[in-house]
Design a protein around this motif. Structure first.
Motif, PDB file in Angstrom:
ATOM      1  N   ARG A  43      -7.510  -0.149  -3.654  1.00 20.22           N
ATOM      2  CA  ARG A  43      -7.005  -1.308  -2.913  1.00 20.22           C
ATOM      3  C   ARG A  43      -5.551  -1.130  -2.483  1.00 20.22           C
ATOM      4  NH1 ARG A  43      -9.573  -4.262  -7.365  1.00 20.22           N
ATOM      5  NH2 ARG A  43     -11.640  -4.968  -6.692  1.00 20.22           N
ATOM      6  N   HIS A  44      -4.816  -0.287  -3.202  1.00 24.67           N
ATOM      7  CA  HIS A  44      -3.396  -0.100  -2.892  1.00 24.67           C
ATOM      8  C   HIS A  44      -3.113   1.194  -2.130  1.00 24.67           C
ATOM      9  CE1 HIS A  44      -1.506  -3.529  -4.948  1.00 24.67           C
ATOM     10  NE2 HIS A  44      -2.501  -3.439  -5.800  1.00 24.67           N
ATOM     11  N   LEU A  45      -4.160   1.898  -1.737  1.00 21.97           N
ATOM     12  CA  LEU A  45      -3.958   3.097  -0.924  1.00 21.97           C
ATOM     13  C   LEU A  45      -3.923   2.724   0.546  1.00 21.97           C
ATOM     14  CD1 LEU A  45      -6.201   6.019  -2.276  1.00 21.97           C
ATOM     15  CD2 LEU A  45      -3.706   6.002  -2.042  1.00 21.97           C
ATOM     16  N   ALA A  46      -2.995   3.335   1.295  1.00 20.15           N
ATOM     17  CA  ALA A  46      -3.000   3.205   2.741  1.00 20.15           C
ATOM     18  C   ALA A  46      -4.290   3.815   3.285  1.00 20.15           C
ATOM     19  CB  ALA A  46      -1.787   3.920   3.335  1.00 20.15           C
ATOM     20  N   ARG A  89       0.847  -1.194   0.000  1.00 23.25           N
ATOM     21  CA  ARG A  89       0.000   0.000   0.000  1.00 23.25           C
ATOM     22  C   ARG A  89       0.883   1.245   0.000  1.00 23.25           C
ATOM     23  NH1 ARG A  89      -5.670  -0.535   3.181  1.00 23.25           N
ATOM     24  NH2 ARG A  89      -6.355  -2.511   2.236  1.00 23.25           N
TER      25      ARG A  89
END
Length: 242
Positions: free
Chosen positions: A128-131, A100
């Motif tokens: 989906r890949h964001l913190a 992420r």
């Protein structure tokens, strides 16, 4: 556009991209992303020759850059012998990375995806890949500035002529163009095929992906609001639960 693939733009323009866009300064873009990243990792989709990614990495930011064009990435690596930027060759619709990121940066790249379905899929994968406290930072074209068809003279010098031939399809929101460069008796063609989205459509697609708009400006320094006459906007989105 017949014969146009997702990597066509980058493959055709890679060896002259930095020269053609040499008047653009990444300073405000880099300053904004450094502030938003706050020490966290950054993912740039459509990293190209690294005009933003390299200055970010030199500021101490961990940067991963994805691009579908190997010639573009080759130009980046040539400028980055120390490997400050991690490069990934691949279609960023599918997001070929792990982990992420505090910032996902997309500078005029989402519009290079051919349809609304692929743009929506890309945004879902970005989410989906964001913190949880991460932010998506987008620069996107304002369709109002790109809906004219015809031939335009971009630049004339004593030994160069730059022309832009463009067509706009309002039904599918597709913008097709050829940047024609005449120099030293040679002709170079740099084709573009874009799908332009209004800010309203973009906000709805992001909302469906679980992202909410938190700010929109007319420049990277974030000193003025986005106006109808601007050529592009800078928009920030955060996860809905944040």
């Amino acid at each position: 556009m017949q014969g146009y693939q997702q990597s066509t733009y980058g493959d055709r323009i890679a060896d002259s991209y930095d020269q053609l866009h040499g008047n653009w300064s990444p300073t405000d873009t880099v300053d904004t992303v450094v502030e938003l990243a706050d020490g966290g990792p950054v993912l740039e989709l459509g990293v190209g020759t690294g005009r933003v990614a390299l200055p970010l990495a030199r500021r101490g930011v961990k940067v991963t850059g994805v691009d579908v064009s190997e010639p573009m990435l080759a130009q980046l690596r040539e400028k980055d012998p120390d490997g400050l930027v991690e490069t990934v060759l691949g279609d960023f619709i599918d997001m070929p990375v792990r982990g992420r990121f505090k910032v996902v940066l997309v500078v005029n790249s989402l519009l290079q995806l051919a349809g609304a379905d692929t743009q929506r899929l890309c945004l879902r994968n970005i989410a989906r890949h964001l913190a949880p406290d991460g932010v998506l930072v987008l620069e996107e074209a304002n369709p109002a500035a790109f809906t004219r068809s015809g031939l335009e003279v971009l630049r004339i010098t004593s030994d160069e002529l730059h022309l832009l031939a463009a067509q706009y399809d309002p039904v599918h929101q597709h913008y097709f163009a050829q940047h024609v460069v005449l120099r030293d008796g040679q002709t170079r063609l740099h084709p573009m095929a874009l799908r332009l989205t209004s800010t309203c459509e973009l906000d709805l697609m992001c909302e469906a992906a679980g992202l909410r708009l938190v700010g929109r400006w007319g420049d990277w320094a974030r000193t003025r609001p986005f106006l109808a006459g601007d050529r592009s906007h800078i928009s920030l989105y955060r996860p809905v639960e944040a």
